[in-house]
Design an enzyme around this catalytic site. Structure first.
Site, mmCIF file in Angstrom:
data_model
loop_
_atom_site.group_PDB
_atom_site.id
_atom_site.type_symbol
_atom_site.label_atom_id
_atom_site.label_comp_id
_atom_site.label_asym_id
_atom_site.label_seq_id
_atom_site.Cartn_x
_atom_site.Cartn_y
_atom_site.Cartn_z
ATOM 1 N N ASP A 1 0.827 -1.210 0.000
ATOM 2 C CA ASP A 1 0.000 0.000 0.000
ATOM 3 C C ASP A 1 0.862 1.261 0.000
ATOM 4 O O ASP A 1 2.001 1.240 0.469
ATOM 5 C CB ASP A 1 -0.899 -0.036 1.253
ATOM 6 C CG ASP A 1 -2.098 0.881 1.114
ATOM 7 O OD1 ASP A 1 -2.295 1.461 0.028
ATOM 8 O OD2 ASP A 1 -2.841 1.029 2.099
ATOM 9 N N HIS B 1 2.767 3.265 -8.782
ATOM 10 C CA HIS B 1 2.587 1.833 -9.062
ATOM 11 C C HIS B 1 3.807 1.278 -9.798
ATOM 12 O O HIS B 1 4.245 0.157 -9.542
ATOM 13 C CB HIS B 1 1.329 1.608 -9.905
ATOM 14 C CG HIS B 1 0.066 1.997 -9.191
ATOM 15 N ND1 HIS B 1 -0.205 1.614 -7.895
ATOM 16 C CD2 HIS B 1 -1.011 2.740 -9.589
ATOM 17 C CE1 HIS B 1 -1.383 2.092 -7.527
ATOM 18 N NE2 HIS B 1 -1.890 2.787 -8.530
ATOM 19 N N LEU C 1 11.091 -20.349 -4.365
ATOM 20 C CA LEU C 1 10.006 -19.503 -3.856
ATOM 21 C C LEU C 1 8.776 -19.514 -4.775
ATOM 22 O O LEU C 1 8.918 -19.408 -5.993
ATOM 23 C CB LEU C 1 10.520 -18.061 -3.747
ATOM 24 C CG LEU C 1 9.489 -17.006 -3.370
ATOM 25 C CD1 LEU C 1 9.316 -16.953 -1.858
ATOM 26 C CD2 LEU C 1 9.891 -15.627 -3.879
HETATM 27 C C1 FPP Z 1 -2.174 0.208 -3.226
HETATM 28 O O1 FPP Z 1 -1.634 1.495 -3.193
HETATM 29 C C2 FPP Z 1 -1.581 -0.521 -4.324
HETATM 30 C C3 FPP Z 1 -2.246 -1.108 -5.353
HETATM 31 C C4 FPP Z 1 -3.717 -1.071 -5.456
HETATM 32 C C5 FPP Z 1 -1.532 -1.760 -6.447
HETATM 33 C C6 FPP Z 1 -0.339 -2.533 -6.023
HETATM 34 C C7 FPP Z 1 0.464 -2.850 -7.193
HETATM 35 C C8 FPP Z 1 1.812 -2.822 -7.223
HETATM 36 C C9 FPP Z 1 2.648 -2.505 -6.066
HETATM 37 C C10 FPP Z 1 2.531 -3.183 -8.426
HETATM 38 C C11 FPP Z 1 2.320 -4.624 -8.658
HETATM 39 C C12 FPP Z 1 3.308 -5.191 -9.513
HETATM 40 C C13 FPP Z 1 3.113 -6.310 -10.205
HETATM 41 C C14 FPP Z 1 4.267 -6.938 -10.795
HETATM 42 C C15 FPP Z 1 1.797 -6.899 -10.411
HETATM 43 P P1 FPP Z 1 -2.606 2.732 -3.424
HETATM 44 O O2 FPP Z 1 -2.649 3.018 -4.859
HETATM 45 O O3 FPP Z 1 -3.936 2.446 -2.803
HETATM 46 O O4 FPP Z 1 -1.842 3.836 -2.630
HETATM 47 P P2 FPP Z 1 -2.515 5.049 -1.838
HETATM 48 O O5 FPP Z 1 -3.335 4.442 -0.740
HETATM 49 O O6 FPP Z 1 -1.334 5.801 -1.316
HETATM 50 O O7 FPP Z 1 -3.329 5.825 -2.813
#
Ligand code: FPP
Length: 258
Positions: A37, A54, A148
């Site tokens: 997050d 992201h 893994l």
């Molecule tokens: C939450 O942060 C994150 C997500 C909804 C997406 C997570 C995805 C990645 C970390 C990349 C994944 C990589 C692969 C290889 C699939 P948020 O956007 O809710 O953050 P915020 O709460 O600060 O707005």
């Protein structure tokens, strides 16, 4: 002339290696689950679009996978997209759905080299073909790897998962495949998307939020939780080591006595 920068880096690496060796002397969590997050907040702080967060978060996935594998962790489940994330603007959803392709397009050869097995859990029917295709190809190409397990939770929601399990159980009971008296927690677990994995030993959530957000509600019943204020793109190897060290100091009693 002494290259101070190089000396510092060497000392730091040495320290990390020593820390890794020390961690490996104690039981390492076999299954780590992470709610990644804070990508959006990471981007906002830098006046960047959310998708930049992201994208940076994707690089953290690579780093943490490499370290988890090195530590002998058996499974790493990453919450990449929830069933609720469809509510976000289309541009963001589209970007998130392209990330697995970019990640695997870039890193799959290394993952194969490192004996990592890619898996995914989530409702597949709504996932765009290009995303699912890339993930399924990676799953196929790594299916015989026994290092893994890198398990992506993609279009995953725990309540939906449990509801599907209940419906499948009712179906099997009606058809005589399952006898009610045989239904217990272990058998129920085999109806979940994690049937091939043991329950997580450690759950990590980044960015300071302290909630489960519909993630692995059944499987986390006896998991140790570790929260950090660090946003996912800033989550470094040292943070994972810190989380595992904290885990190793915990006394797990599973409702019994130590
Ligand atoms: C939450 O942060 C994150 C997500 C909804 C997406 C997570 C995805 C990645 C970390 C990349 C994944 C990589 C692969 C290889 C699939 P948020 O956007 O809710 O953050 P915020 O709460 O600060 O707005």
């Amino acid at each position: 002339m002494i290259n101070k920068k190089k000396l510092w880096k060497t000392a730091d690496n040495h320290n990390t290696e020593e820390r890794i060796e020390n961690i490996k002397k104690e039981p390492v969590p076999e299954h780590i689950a992470i709610i990644m997050d804070g990508n959006g907040r990471w981007a906002k702080k830098r006046a960047l679009p959310r998708i930049a967060g992201h994208h940076e978060g994707m690089k953290t996935v690579r780093k943490i996978t490499r370290l988890a594998n090195k530590l002998g962790v058996k499974a790493l489940t990453l919450y990449a997209f929830s069933t609720e994330n469809w509510k976000r603007p289309k541009t963001e959803v589209d970007f998130l759905m392209k990330l697995p392709q970019e990640f695997l397009g870039t890193f799959l050869p290394e993952l194969i080299e490192e004996n990592v097995q890619v898996q995914m859990m989530g409702e597949r029917s709504q996932i765009p073909k290009h995303t699912l295709g890339a993930v399924e190809k990676a799953m196929e190409q790594t299916s015989t790897n026994d290092g893994l397990v890198l398990n992506f939770a993609l279009n995953y929601g725990s309540r939906a998962e449990i509801l599907t399990a209940v419906k499948d159980i009712i179906h099997d009971a009606k058809n005589g495949i399952l006898l009610e008296e045989n239904l217990n927690e272990d058998l129920f677990s085999t109806y979940l998307m994690t049937r091939h994995l043991k329950d997580p030993d450690l759950l990590i959530r980044t960015s300071g939020e302290i909630r489960l957000s519909n993630f692995m509600l059944w499987q986390l019943a006896y998991t140790e939780f570790w929260f950090t204020d660090v946003n996912w793109p800033d989550f470094k190897e040292n943070h994972l080591l810190e989380a595992i060290e904290a885990f190793q100091r915990r006394s797990r009693r599973f409702g019994g006595l130590s």
